[in-house]
Design a protein around this motif. Structure first.
Motif, PDB file in Angstrom:
ATOM      1  N   PRO A  25       0.793  -1.236   0.000  1.00  0.00           N
ATOM      2  CA  PRO A  25       0.000   0.000   0.000  1.00  0.00           C
ATOM      3  C   PRO A  25       0.828   1.290   0.000  1.00  0.00           C
ATOM      4  CG  PRO A  25      -0.927  -1.580   1.548  1.00  0.00           C
ATOM      5  CD  PRO A  25       0.376  -2.155   1.061  1.00  0.00           C
ATOM      6  N   PHE A  26       1.923   1.327   0.761  1.00  0.00           N
ATOM      7  CA  PHE A  26       2.717   2.555   0.826  1.00  0.00           C
ATOM      8  C   PHE A  26       3.360   2.879  -0.522  1.00  0.00           C
ATOM      9  CE2 PHE A  26       6.730   4.807   1.377  1.00  0.00           C
ATOM     10  CZ  PHE A  26       6.293   5.950   2.027  1.00  0.00           C
ATOM     11  N   THR A  27       4.000   1.896  -1.149  1.00  0.00           N
ATOM     12  CA  THR A  27       4.674   2.180  -2.414  1.00  0.00           C
ATOM     13  C   THR A  27       3.670   2.429  -3.530  1.00  0.00           C
ATOM     14  OG1 THR A  27       5.036  -0.210  -2.706  1.00  0.00           O
ATOM     15  CG2 THR A  27       6.878   1.084  -1.864  1.00  0.00           C
ATOM     16  N   ARG A  28       2.516   1.792  -3.479  1.00  0.00           N
ATOM     17  CA  ARG A  28       1.476   2.084  -4.470  1.00  0.00           C
ATOM     18  C   ARG A  28       0.980   3.528  -4.325  1.00  0.00           C
ATOM     19  NH1 ARG A  28       0.912  -0.398  -9.244  1.00  0.00           N
ATOM     20  NH2 ARG A  28       1.566  -2.544  -8.991  1.00  0.00           N
ATOM     21  N   HIS A  29       0.977   4.023  -3.094  1.00  0.00           N
ATOM     22  CA  HIS A  29       0.517   5.390  -2.822  1.00  0.00           C
ATOM     23  C   HIS A  29       1.575   6.443  -3.185  1.00  0.00           C
ATOM     24  CE1 HIS A  29      -1.521   8.704  -0.863  1.00  0.00           C
ATOM     25  NE2 HIS A  29      -0.472   8.919  -0.101  1.00  0.00           N
ATOM     26  N   THR A  30       2.852   6.084  -3.075  1.00  0.00           N
ATOM     27  CA  THR A  30       3.913   7.097  -3.193  1.00  0.00           C
ATOM     28  C   THR A  30       4.759   6.997  -4.458  1.00  0.00           C
ATOM     29  OG1 THR A  30       5.424   5.721  -1.896  1.00  0.00           O
ATOM     30  CG2 THR A  30       4.101   7.362  -0.681  1.00  0.00           C
ATOM     31  N   ILE A  31       4.528   5.984  -5.277  1.00  0.00           N
ATOM     32  CA  ILE A  31       5.275   5.832  -6.533  1.00  0.00           C
ATOM     33  C   ILE A  31       4.269   5.700  -7.673  1.00  0.00           C
ATOM     34  CG2 ILE A  31       6.908   4.410  -7.842  1.00  0.00           C
ATOM     35  CD1 ILE A  31       8.164   3.564  -5.193  1.00  0.00           C
ATOM     36  N   SER A  32       4.472   6.459  -8.721  1.00  0.00           N
ATOM     37  CA  SER A  32       3.560   6.510  -9.859  1.00  0.00           C
ATOM     38  C   SER A  32       3.165   5.120 -10.363  1.00  0.00           C
ATOM     39  CB  SER A  32       4.225   7.297 -10.994  1.00  0.00           C
ATOM     40  OG  SER A  32       3.395   7.295 -12.133  1.00  0.00           O
ATOM     41  N   ASP A  34       2.409   4.627 -13.395  1.00  0.00           N
ATOM     42  CA  ASP A  34       3.017   4.561 -14.726  1.00  0.00           C
ATOM     43  C   ASP A  34       4.385   3.895 -14.609  1.00  0.00           C
ATOM     44  OD1 ASP A  34       3.755   5.158 -17.413  1.00  0.00           O
ATOM     45  OD2 ASP A  34       4.780   6.956 -16.700  1.00  0.00           O
ATOM     46  N   ASP A  35       4.525   2.698 -15.191  1.00  0.00           N
ATOM     47  CA  ASP A  35       5.773   1.931 -15.119  1.00  0.00           C
ATOM     48  C   ASP A  35       6.173   1.687 -13.657  1.00  0.00           C
ATOM     49  OD1 ASP A  35       7.669   0.476 -16.446  1.00  0.00           O
ATOM     50  OD2 ASP A  35       8.952   2.182 -16.919  1.00  0.00           O
ATOM     51  N   HIS A  36       5.166   1.376 -12.838  1.00  0.00           N
ATOM     52  CA  HIS A  36       5.354   1.272 -11.384  1.00  0.00           C
ATOM     53  C   HIS A  36       6.478   0.323 -10.989  1.00  0.00           C
ATOM     54  CE1 HIS A  36       4.271   1.456  -7.149  1.00  0.00           C
ATOM     55  NE2 HIS A  36       4.357   0.143  -7.132  1.00  0.00           N
ATOM     56  N   LEU A  37       6.499  -0.874 -11.539  1.00  0.00           N
ATOM     57  CA  LEU A  37       7.494  -1.851 -11.091  1.00  0.00           C
ATOM     58  C   LEU A  37       8.916  -1.417 -11.427  1.00  0.00           C
ATOM     59  CD1 LEU A  37       5.717  -5.265 -11.743  1.00  0.00           C
ATOM     60  CD2 LEU A  37       5.931  -3.971  -9.603  1.00  0.00           C
ATOM     61  N   ALA A  38       9.128  -0.790 -12.573  1.00  0.00           N
ATOM     62  CA  ALA A  38      10.467  -0.299 -12.917  1.00  0.00           C
ATOM     63  C   ALA A  38      10.874   0.831 -11.976  1.00  0.00           C
ATOM     64  CB  ALA A  38      10.513   0.170 -14.366  1.00  0.00           C
ATOM     65  N   ARG A  39       9.931   1.713 -11.662  1.00  0.00           N
ATOM     66  CA  ARG A  39      10.222   2.806 -10.726  1.00  0.00           C
ATOM     67  C   ARG A  39      10.532   2.249  -9.336  1.00  0.00           C
ATOM     68  NH1 ARG A  39       8.201   7.990 -12.294  1.00  0.00           N
ATOM     69  NH2 ARG A  39       7.134   7.936 -14.301  1.00  0.00           N
ATOM     70  N   LEU A  40       9.711   1.302  -8.874  1.00  0.00           N
ATOM     71  CA  LEU A  40       9.894   0.681  -7.572  1.00  0.00           C
ATOM     72  C   LEU A  40      11.249  -0.019  -7.498  1.00  0.00           C
ATOM     73  CD1 LEU A  40       8.900  -0.343  -4.801  1.00  0.00           C
ATOM     74  CD2 LEU A  40       7.690  -2.171  -6.030  1.00  0.00           C
ATOM     75  N   ALA A  92       9.195   8.957  -8.077  1.00  0.00           N
ATOM     76  CA  ALA A  92       7.826   8.997  -7.561  1.00  0.00           C
ATOM     77  C   ALA A  92       6.853   9.461  -8.636  1.00  0.00           C
ATOM     78  CB  ALA A  92       7.754   9.909  -6.337  1.00  0.00           C
ATOM     79  N   GLY A  93       7.350  10.233  -9.605  1.00  0.00           N
ATOM     80  CA  GLY A  93       6.522  10.658 -10.732  1.00  0.00           C
ATOM     81  C   GLY A  93       5.345  11.498 -10.278  1.00  0.00           C
ATOM     82  N   ASP A  94       4.155  11.171 -10.786  1.00  0.00           N
ATOM     83  CA  ASP A  94       2.986  11.971 -10.452  1.00  0.00           C
ATOM     84  C   ASP A  94       2.522  11.766  -9.003  1.00  0.00           C
ATOM     85  OD1 ASP A  94       1.690   9.495 -10.504  1.00  0.00           O
ATOM     86  OD2 ASP A  94       0.469   9.969 -12.254  1.00  0.00           O
ATOM     87  N   ARG A  95       3.232  10.933  -8.264  1.00  0.00           N
ATOM     88  CA  ARG A  95       2.932  10.718  -6.840  1.00  0.00           C
ATOM     89  C   ARG A  95       3.952  11.441  -5.951  1.00  0.00           C
ATOM     90  NH1 ARG A  95      -1.708  10.166  -5.986  1.00  0.00           N
ATOM     91  NH2 ARG A  95      -1.276   9.245  -3.973  1.00  0.00           N
TER      92      ARG A  95
END
Length: 193
Positions: A25-32, A34-40, A92-95
């Motif tokens: 939940p935290f990383t879904r809330h704070t990292i875009s 868009d391409d979430h897994l690569a950003r994470l 984090a992008g748009d987040r």
């Protein structure tokens, strides 16, 4: 077997943490999204390579199925975190606003005293339920105890609270992150003699 990580473990450990945090939940809330897994993954890789290994302690299981990354009082990662901030905002992008407000909210509940801070711990989903999470956390707890320093962590899933309580952590704060963020628990474990 549990061992301290080396620079050669960074890529594989980042893969494990990405798999473990894919729906957190935290990383879904704070990292875009868009391409979430690569950003994470890049977020986790930077934390391992730039914070954990040079300024803290990192333990892994054989096969890198479990990873625990600690910041330590002696590590002084503050200047490095400041240098990484523009990259973390970019990831984090748009987040990024949600990330900033979450960090500000959590900061208010973090101890002022020196602590061993369990910044991230994860077990590859296919290896969960075998005690590997506990196994990679315990060396950090022992090291904190040896220094006579508390251990601290934050979690955003209720299921993790029980796991950490079993390791001796107590809830010091429970709150909802701003901007529709998840419920978060701050937890502290006093050193054992």
């Amino acid at each position: 077997m549990i061992r301290e990580a080396t620079p050669g473990d960074v890529e594989g450990a980042a893969d494990t943490l990405t798999a473990a945090f894919a729906e957190y939940p935290f990383t879904r809330h704070t990292i875009s999204a868009d391409d979430h897994l690569a950003r994470l993954r890049e977020f986790q890789r930077l934390f391992l390579a730039e914070i954990g290994l040079p300024h803290g302690r990192v333990w892994v299981s054989d096969g890198l199925d479990a990873v625990a990354v600690w910041s330590t009082p002696a590590g002084d990662a503050g200047p490095t975190l400041q240098q990484l901030l523009p990259r973390l905002v970019e990831l984090a992008g748009d987040r990024s606003d949600a990330h900033a407000s979450a960090e500000a909210a959590m900061e208010a509940h973090r101890p002022a005293e020196p602590v061993w801070f369990l910044g991230t711990v994860g077990v590859r989903p296919s290896a969960q339920g075998r005690g590997l999470g506990r196994a990679v956390i315990e060396p950090g707890l022992a090291a904190a105890d040896a220094e006579g320093v508390p251990a601290f962590l934050e979690t955003s899933t209720d299921a993790n609270v029980g796991v950490y309580k079993a390791l001796g952590f107590e809830i010091t704060a429970e709150y909802d992150l701003p901007d529709g963020g998840p419920r978060t628990w701050a937890m502290l474990r006093r050193p054992s003699p």
